[in-house]
Design an enzyme around this catalytic site. Structure first.
Site, short mmCIF file in Angstrom:
data_model
loop_
_atom_site.label_atom_id
_atom_site.label_comp_id
_atom_site.label_asym_id
_atom_site.label_seq_id
_atom_site.Cartn_x
_atom_site.Cartn_y
_atom_site.Cartn_z
N LYS A 121 11.47 44.19 -26.07
CA LYS A 121 10.77 43.18 -25.27
C LYS A 121 10.42 43.83 -23.93
CE LYS A 121 10.87 38.36 -23.90
NZ LYS A 121 10.49 38.39 -22.49
N GLU A 165 1.49 44.17 -24.04
CA GLU A 165 2.07 43.91 -22.73
C GLU A 165 1.65 45.04 -21.79
OE1 GLU A 165 3.85 41.13 -22.48
OE2 GLU A 165 5.34 41.36 -20.90
N PHE A 195 1.48 45.53 -29.35
CA PHE A 195 2.41 45.11 -30.41
C PHE A 195 1.77 44.29 -31.52
CE2 PHE A 195 3.47 42.40 -26.63
CZ PHE A 195 2.90 41.21 -27.06
N ARG A 200 4.22 28.16 -30.14
CA ARG A 200 5.57 28.64 -29.84
C ARG A 200 6.44 28.31 -31.04
NH1 ARG A 200 7.49 30.06 -25.09
NH2 ARG A 200 5.92 29.03 -23.85
N LYS A 208 12.64 35.48 -28.98
CA LYS A 208 13.13 36.40 -27.95
C LYS A 208 14.63 36.22 -27.98
CE LYS A 208 11.59 32.90 -24.72
NZ LYS A 208 10.84 32.51 -23.60
N1 LIG Z 1 7.26 43.22 -28.36
C1 LIG Z 1 6.81 42.07 -27.86
N2 LIG Z 1 6.26 41.13 -28.68
C2 LIG Z 1 5.81 39.95 -28.20
N3 LIG Z 1 5.88 39.59 -26.90
C3 LIG Z 1 6.42 40.48 -26.03
C4 LIG Z 1 6.90 41.75 -26.48
N4 LIG Z 1 7.37 42.41 -25.40
C5 LIG Z 1 7.19 41.61 -24.36
N5 LIG Z 1 6.62 40.44 -24.70
C6 LIG Z 1 6.32 39.34 -23.76
O1 LIG Z 1 7.29 38.33 -23.93
C7 LIG Z 1 6.67 37.07 -23.77
C8 LIG Z 1 7.54 36.00 -24.37
O2 LIG Z 1 8.74 36.04 -23.71
P1 LIG Z 1 9.13 35.15 -22.43
O3 LIG Z 1 9.42 33.83 -22.94
O4 LIG Z 1 10.23 35.78 -21.67
O5 LIG Z 1 7.82 35.14 -21.61
P2 LIG Z 1 7.53 34.19 -20.46
O6 LIG Z 1 6.10 34.27 -20.25
O7 LIG Z 1 8.42 34.49 -19.30
O8 LIG Z 1 8.00 32.77 -20.97
P3 LIG Z 1 7.46 31.83 -22.07
O9 LIG Z 1 6.63 32.63 -23.05
O10 LIG Z 1 8.72 31.31 -22.73
O11 LIG Z 1 6.73 30.79 -21.31
C9 LIG Z 1 5.33 37.27 -24.41
O12 LIG Z 1 4.39 36.34 -23.96
C10 LIG Z 1 4.97 38.69 -23.99
O13 LIG Z 1 4.29 38.67 -22.74
#
Ligand SMILES: Nc1ncnc2c1ncn2[C@@H]1O[C@H](COP(=O)(O)OP(=O)(O)OP(=O)(O)O)[C@@H](O)[C@H]1O
EC number: 6.5.1.1
Length: 561
Positions: free
Chosen positions: A255, A304, A344, A421, A427
């Site tokens: 991530k 990302e 990704f 979602r 995650k």
């Molecule tokens: N390998 C990956 N695959 C998918 N998403 C990833 C990856 N690495 C990082 N991400 C990021 O993680 C996000 C999802 O995690 P996270 O929930 O922490 O994001 P957020 O924007 O802080 O919160 P949320 O999506 O819950 O509103 C994705 O939208 C993407 O930006």
């Protein structure tokens, strides 16, 4: 459609509370919109341009007050407007209370023939597009003049909604869900078909027109278009247990701690969108260059953008924000913080007949396509597909050591569901709270680790505080150096050995992470840790200050809440 009719609908909608009634009114508005349907579908949400359009109105409050005061005549100036606004808090109410019109001047009759008998929706849209296009020296006064021209022709009701529209404060209670439902109701098509079409196109006008003119089949057939953003698939928080129970095997990825970026390349130009589908191309020139140099055919890639230091190591999330939406000094900032792409997913890829959408393909196929379209493999996420929780834990430990945020668990068989979602991307929930546990035993390692201790038996203090009860074993999260150091540290405390197994007197305290505490007959405490992971040696603690069974019980109970 007359802008006056739109304003009447807007007033009715604003006066309506019940969601269903709002949807019915919006549906009626769409039915009456005729050739202005695409504009009306945006205006009713308070949007002048599509969300992903680079065109912005760029009208500040002062500019709007000046235009309004001019249209209101000699006795009103911008300060008066501001004073009235301070009382009501609603620019619409202020605009609607002014006696507008009748002011002459070059722009007073501007806007084309339509305006001879009142403003039309398309006439207003055209004027606002002209206003957005005004640039360079004198553009501010040109904008004031154009906006004055519009206000000067408004009835008070029209002024109420025009003022709110241009300042982005429509607030009549129409969200994206209401528009989706209204399109379905007005044109008698399934809500799910509208929803899907919106997720792939993000173009309310196009979806409304397609629903009206061509029906459900045409909505279902709406595909991706390189250059037009797709809503990003989102993740839920979840555990390794959830993933393996549900899918049997999981695709595990790092991530990355950055900002989501969707890359569109049509063979000539690269366009980059943020997670909110803002166009961020100008802010990230190195990503544009990367795609130009490493991708040869039209694609849509999901990934990302991560800030990196000189050695290419990831920098914290805050750093990417300094680059992400930057409009000025991009080149100078690029010297300080560089940005890297970690791709990704792949949503559209070349095929024999030009190109194909991959939304319905399983993740593992999409990722394979991703690798084939990006020449530089280091920019593509590494994926581990496994059903082994220990392998996942080891992958996570490596990701954390590399300075990344953690891991993502993906269902290898799942399609890409835009805007959803769902449960197919998890995650991994971070360990809730760590425990400080005493090492009371160990096992020699295997293979190249045969000369060091490799697995450590962990215990918590019992309630009376004078004994220890076992709770689990940890073998994950330690580097070779840490294993060697810990073996040395424990050696003086070895009480006895029996084959692989070593009995150790309580002396060393380890901080241990885990995913869950379970009731279990395996260990004497009555509890076991699910996926325990070494965090650190608590040199500052002794067995007498390690965590107690009581704390373990409390944490286990909290999990149930
Ligand atoms: N390998 C990956 N695959 C998918 N998403 C990833 C990856 N690495 C990082 N991400 C990021 O993680 C996000 C999802 O995690 P996270 O929930 O922490 O994001 P957020 O924007 O802080 O919160 P949320 O999506 O819950 O509103 C994705 O939208 C993407 O930006």
């Amino acid at each position: 459609m007359k802008f006056g009719s739109f304003a009447t609908f807007a007033a009715d909608i604003e006066a309506t509370d019940a969601d269903l009634d709002v949807v019915a009114l919006v549906a009626e508005l769409f039915d009456a919109a005729d050739s202005d349907l695409d504009v009306v579908a945006r205006f009713v949400q308070g949007r002048v341009f599509p969300a992903h359009s680079e065109t912005k109105l760029d009208i500040g409050p002062q500019l709007c007050y000046t235009a309004l005061s001019r249209a209101a005549g000699r006795n009103v100036d911008a300060d008066d407007i501001e004073a009235r606004l301070a009382e009501t808090g609603d620019i619409g109410a202020v605009a609607g209370s002014l006696d507008l019109g009748g002011q002459t001047g070059l722009a007073a009759f501007g806007g084309g023939d339509d305006h001879a008998d009142g403003l039309t929706v398309s006439g207003v849209a055209d004027e606002l597009a002209a206003l957005a296009a005004a640039a360079g020296d004198g553009s501010q006064s040109e904008k004031v003049t154009l906006l004055f021209g519009l206000f000067n022709q408004c009835t008070s009701r029209e002024a109420r909604y025009l003022a709110r529209l241009v300042l982005g404060e429509m607030r009549i209670g129409v969200g994206e869900g209401a528009v989706r439902d209204a399109i379905a109701e007005a044109f008698d098509v399934p809500t799910a078909a509208v929803q899907r079409a919106l997720q792939v196109s993000n173009d309310y006008g196009l979806v409304a027109e397609t629903a009206r003119d061509s029906g459900t089949d045409a909505l279902d057939a709406m595909g991706l278009e390189v250059g037009r953003p797709v809503q990003a698939m989102l993740a839920q928080a979840g555990t390794v247990t959830d993933a393996l129970d549900e899918w049997h095997e999981a695709a595990v990825e790092t991530k990355f701690d950055g900002a989501r970026v969707q890359v569109h390349y049509d063979g000539d130009d690269v366009v980059l969108y943020s997670r909110n589908m803002e166009n961020v191309t100008g802010a990230l020139p190195e990503l544009v260059e990367f795609v130009e140099n490493n991708v040869t055919a039209p694609v849509i890639i999901d990934g990302e953008a991560v800030a990196a230091d000189e050695d290419g190591d990831p920098l914290p999330f805050q750093e990417i924000l300094k680059r992400f939406r930057r409009k000025h000094d991009v080149a100078a900032m690029r010297e300080e913080i560089s940005v890297e792409l970690h791709a990704f997913d792949c949503l559209h890829a070349p095929s024999a007949d030009g190109g194909e959408d991959l939304l319905d393909a399983p993740f593992s196929d999409r990722h394979r396509r991703l690798r084939s379209v990006v020449d530089d493999a280091s920019a593509v996420s590494e994926v581990l597909v496994t059903d082994d929780a220990d392998e996942i834990a080891a992958f996570e430990a490596t990701a954390l050591e590399g300075g990344h945020e953690g891991i993502m668990l993906k269902n290898p068989a799942a399609p890409y569901t835009p805007g959803d979602r769902g449960k197919d991307w998890l995650k991994r929930k971070p360990d809730v709270e760590t425990l400080d546990l005493v090492v009371t035993g160990a096992e020699w390692g295997e293979g190249r680790r045969a000369s060091v201790l490799g697995t450590f038996l962990l215990s918590a203090r019992d309630a009376a505080g004078d004994g220890f009860e076992t709770i689990g074993k940890v073998a994950t999260g330690l580097t070779d150096e840490e294993l060697a150091a810990l073996s040395d540290r424990l050696e003086p405390h070895v009480r006895s050995e029996d084959g692989q197994t070593v009995d150790i007197e309580p002396a060393v305290v380890l901080e241990v992470g885990y995913e869950e505490i379970q009731a279990s007959p395996t260990y004497s405490s009555g509890y076991a840790l699910r996926f325990p992971r070494f965090v650190s040696v608590r040199e500052d603690k002794t067995p007498t200050t390690a965590d107690t069974i009581e704390r373990v019980e409390r944490l286990a109970a909290q999990q149930q809440q």
